[in-house]
Design a protein around this motif. Structure first.
Motif, short mmCIF file in Angstrom:
data_model
loop_
_atom_site.label_atom_id
_atom_site.label_comp_id
_atom_site.label_asym_id
_atom_site.label_seq_id
_atom_site.Cartn_x
_atom_site.Cartn_y
_atom_site.Cartn_z
N ILE A 263 -3.63 7.28 0.33
CA ILE A 263 -2.70 7.07 1.44
C ILE A 263 -2.88 5.68 2.03
N LEU A 264 -4.11 5.20 2.09
CA LEU A 264 -4.35 3.82 2.54
C LEU A 264 -3.62 2.83 1.64
N VAL A 265 -3.68 3.07 0.33
CA VAL A 265 -2.95 2.19 -0.61
C VAL A 265 -1.46 2.26 -0.33
N ALA A 266 -0.94 3.49 -0.10
CA ALA A 266 0.48 3.65 0.19
C ALA A 266 0.87 2.94 1.49
N GLN A 267 -0.02 2.90 2.47
CA GLN A 267 0.26 2.24 3.74
C GLN A 267 0.49 0.74 3.56
N THR A 268 -0.10 0.16 2.55
CA THR A 268 0.08 -1.28 2.33
C THR A 268 1.46 -1.59 1.77
N VAL A 269 2.20 -0.55 1.36
CA VAL A 269 3.53 -0.74 0.79
C VAL A 269 4.63 -0.34 1.77
N ARG A 270 4.51 0.87 2.36
CA ARG A 270 5.53 1.36 3.28
C ARG A 270 4.87 1.96 4.51
N TYR A 271 5.47 1.68 5.66
CA TYR A 271 4.87 2.12 6.93
C TYR A 271 4.90 3.63 7.08
N GLU A 272 5.80 4.32 6.35
CA GLU A 272 5.89 5.78 6.48
C GLU A 272 4.56 6.46 6.18
N ALA A 273 3.75 5.85 5.31
CA ALA A 273 2.48 6.46 4.95
C ALA A 273 1.54 6.59 6.15
N VAL A 274 1.75 5.75 7.17
CA VAL A 274 0.92 5.85 8.38
C VAL A 274 1.12 7.20 9.06
N PHE A 275 2.34 7.72 9.02
CA PHE A 275 2.63 9.01 9.66
C PHE A 275 1.94 10.15 8.92
N PHE A 276 1.80 10.03 7.60
CA PHE A 276 1.03 11.03 6.86
C PHE A 276 -0.42 11.01 7.34
N GLY A 277 -0.95 9.80 7.57
CA GLY A 277 -2.31 9.69 8.08
C GLY A 277 -2.46 10.33 9.44
N LEU A 278 -1.45 10.17 10.30
CA LEU A 278 -1.50 10.78 11.63
C LEU A 278 -1.52 12.30 11.55
N VAL A 279 -0.66 12.87 10.69
CA VAL A 279 -0.60 14.32 10.56
C VAL A 279 -1.89 14.86 9.96
N ILE A 280 -2.38 14.20 8.92
CA ILE A 280 -3.63 14.64 8.30
C ILE A 280 -4.78 14.53 9.29
N GLY A 281 -4.76 13.45 10.08
CA GLY A 281 -5.79 13.31 11.12
C GLY A 281 -5.75 14.46 12.12
N GLY A 282 -4.53 14.90 12.48
CA GLY A 282 -4.42 16.04 13.37
C GLY A 282 -4.96 17.32 12.77
N VAL A 283 -4.69 17.54 11.47
CA VAL A 283 -5.22 18.72 10.77
C VAL A 283 -6.75 18.67 10.73
N LEU A 284 -7.29 17.51 10.43
CA LEU A 284 -8.75 17.37 10.35
C LEU A 284 -9.39 17.58 11.73
N THR A 285 -8.73 17.09 12.77
CA THR A 285 -9.26 17.31 14.13
C THR A 285 -9.29 18.80 14.47
N TRP A 286 -8.24 19.52 14.10
CA TRP A 286 -8.19 20.96 14.32
C TRP A 286 -9.31 21.67 13.57
N MET A 287 -9.52 21.26 12.32
CA MET A 287 -10.56 21.89 11.50
C MET A 287 -11.95 21.60 12.06
N LEU A 288 -12.13 20.41 12.66
CA LEU A 288 -13.44 20.03 13.19
C LEU A 288 -13.73 20.74 14.51
#
Length: 416
Positions: free
Chosen positions: A56-81
């Protein structure tokens, strides 16, 4: 095999598999991330999670939309933690560092380079400059709307969407995976609409990722239906008919897109920019020296001419600025005039080579200009009346002039 067959004719993949645009790397990285995340929700292993975040970090260097995937995944990881307590703090911090590294770098770099964060809103600024605050038009180009439009072009994608939903309802890990990959679609659409950050060039590509993610589910649904149809006596023609229904819409859309790319929307005539580029390349190779001056003020079609020559280093723009910079800022021409931004007007909208007045002989000589290609009516009128050039050839929408050698010699004498 069924997924590959569907992907062969899919316009979203076919275009970016042949056109030299960086989006293909975004699709590749996100598809790999989807596989890693699927492995992670099944096993909850540290390695597939971090590898998926890295992609996803690699994808972020191409299109900004990948940042939103990082935000959602970050939210899931926070919930799991914090809530489920199924994630270690070390894994959480490592994944967060990977997902946030590029966005942080981008913000810092923008601040250091421009002295502000205004550059982050350049897409919205371009849209407002061209269309104003037209939210109705923006709505039509939202990623979510584009995705629904893709379903209309290929109705059997609904089979894949239905199967994915059915499996996600019955399978908790797959349900979590689906949330991580599909929640960004409405989130990106909402932010895009609020900021008017509409991509003016091929806005449909923003939804292409989700179409690609549906292909394996569509393929599985089609294989299951084909197996069911084989139980009946009319199976001989039923399965071929299913194949036609699955591949036909994509093939028809491919043909429509190809035809649309061959026609100039403004003139209704076939596009000739590549033909012009090839002609200019042949002329420049014959001379062995010199440059061609191309009108870059009328539209962005000069990019196709420049690409068609295969020798962009021998092309000079009438804006006298780098081509990528012109392509980025020219759509906001009306905004510059409205704000009376003299610096931007001088760089992109001023007749740098006095083409409307017949051309500047000394400027031509200094840049070693041998041909001039224009489409703006005032440039055509000025050059037709000029002794500095001679009309060489007429293309639909474009006029090519050859610079007279004797005129350059007179300019050289005047300089001495």
């Amino acid at each position: 095999m069924a997924t590959a067959a569907l992907a062969v004719l899919l316009p979203d993949r076919l275009i970016f598999g042949t056109v030299p645009l960086s989006d293909i790397y975004y699709f590749l990285a996100m598809a790999g991330a989807a596989l890693c995340l699927l492995r992670w929700v099944r096993t909850e292993g540290r390695a597939p999670l971090l590898l998926g975040c890295l992609l996803i970090l690699v994808a972020q260097t191409v299109r900004y939309e990948a940042v939103f995937f990082g935000l959602v995944i970050g939210g899931v990881l926070t919930w799991m933690l914090l809530v489920e307590r199924r994630l270690t703090l070390g894994t959480y911090l490592a994944a967060g560092a990977i997902l946030g590294a590029f966005p942080v770098l981008w913000v810092i770099n923008s601040w250091l380079w421009y002295g502000s964060l205004e550059n982050l809103g350049i897409t919205g600024q371009q849209y407002v400059a061209v269309y104003g605050h037209d939210y109705a038009r923006a709505f039509r180009d939202l990623p979510l709307v584009q995705f629904l439009r893709s379903l209309a072009f290929n109705p059997l994608l609904l089979l894949g969407l239905g199967l994915m939903l059915r499996l996600a309802i019955a399978d908790a890990p797959l349900r979590r995976w689906a949330w991580m990959l599909w929640l960004p679609l409405p989130l990106i659409s909402a932010v895009t609409f609020a900021t008017l950050s509409i991509t003016q060039a091929a806005s449909w590509r923003q939804a292409s990722l989700w179409v690609l993610l549906l292909l394996p589910f569509q393929a599985q649904a089609l294989v299951s239906i084909a197996a069911w149809l084989r139980r009946f006596r009319w199976r001989r023609w039923a399965v071929p008919a299913l194949v036609v229904l699955a591949l036909g819409p994509s093939l028809a859309r491919d043909a429509r897109i190809i035809r649309g790319g061959m026609i100039n929307w403004q003139t209704g005539e076939p596009r000739v920019e590549r033909e012009i580029g090839l002609h200019l390349r042949a002329e420049l190779q014959r001379l062995g020296e010199g440059h061609v001056l191309v009108d870059s003020q009328a539209s962005l079609d000069f990019l196709d001419v420049l690409t068609g020559t295969s020798v962009p280093e021998r092309v000079v723009l009438s804006a006298d600025a780098p081509p990528l910079e012109v392509a980025l800022y020219l759509p906001m021409a009306g905004l510059y005039r409205e704000r009376q931004d003299e610096q931007m007007i001088a760089r992109y909208l001023t007749d740098q080579f006095s083409l409307a007045a017949g051309g500047d002989a000394q400027a031509f000589r200094q840049r070693d200009i041998r041909f001039v290609l224009v489409r703006a009516p005032e440039f055509v009128a000025g050059l037709d009346a000029s002794p500095l050039v001679a009309r060489e050839r007429q293309f639909p929408g474009w006029t090519l002039y050859r610079v007279r050698p004797e005129a350059l010699q007179v300019a050289a004498g005047a300089e001495r």
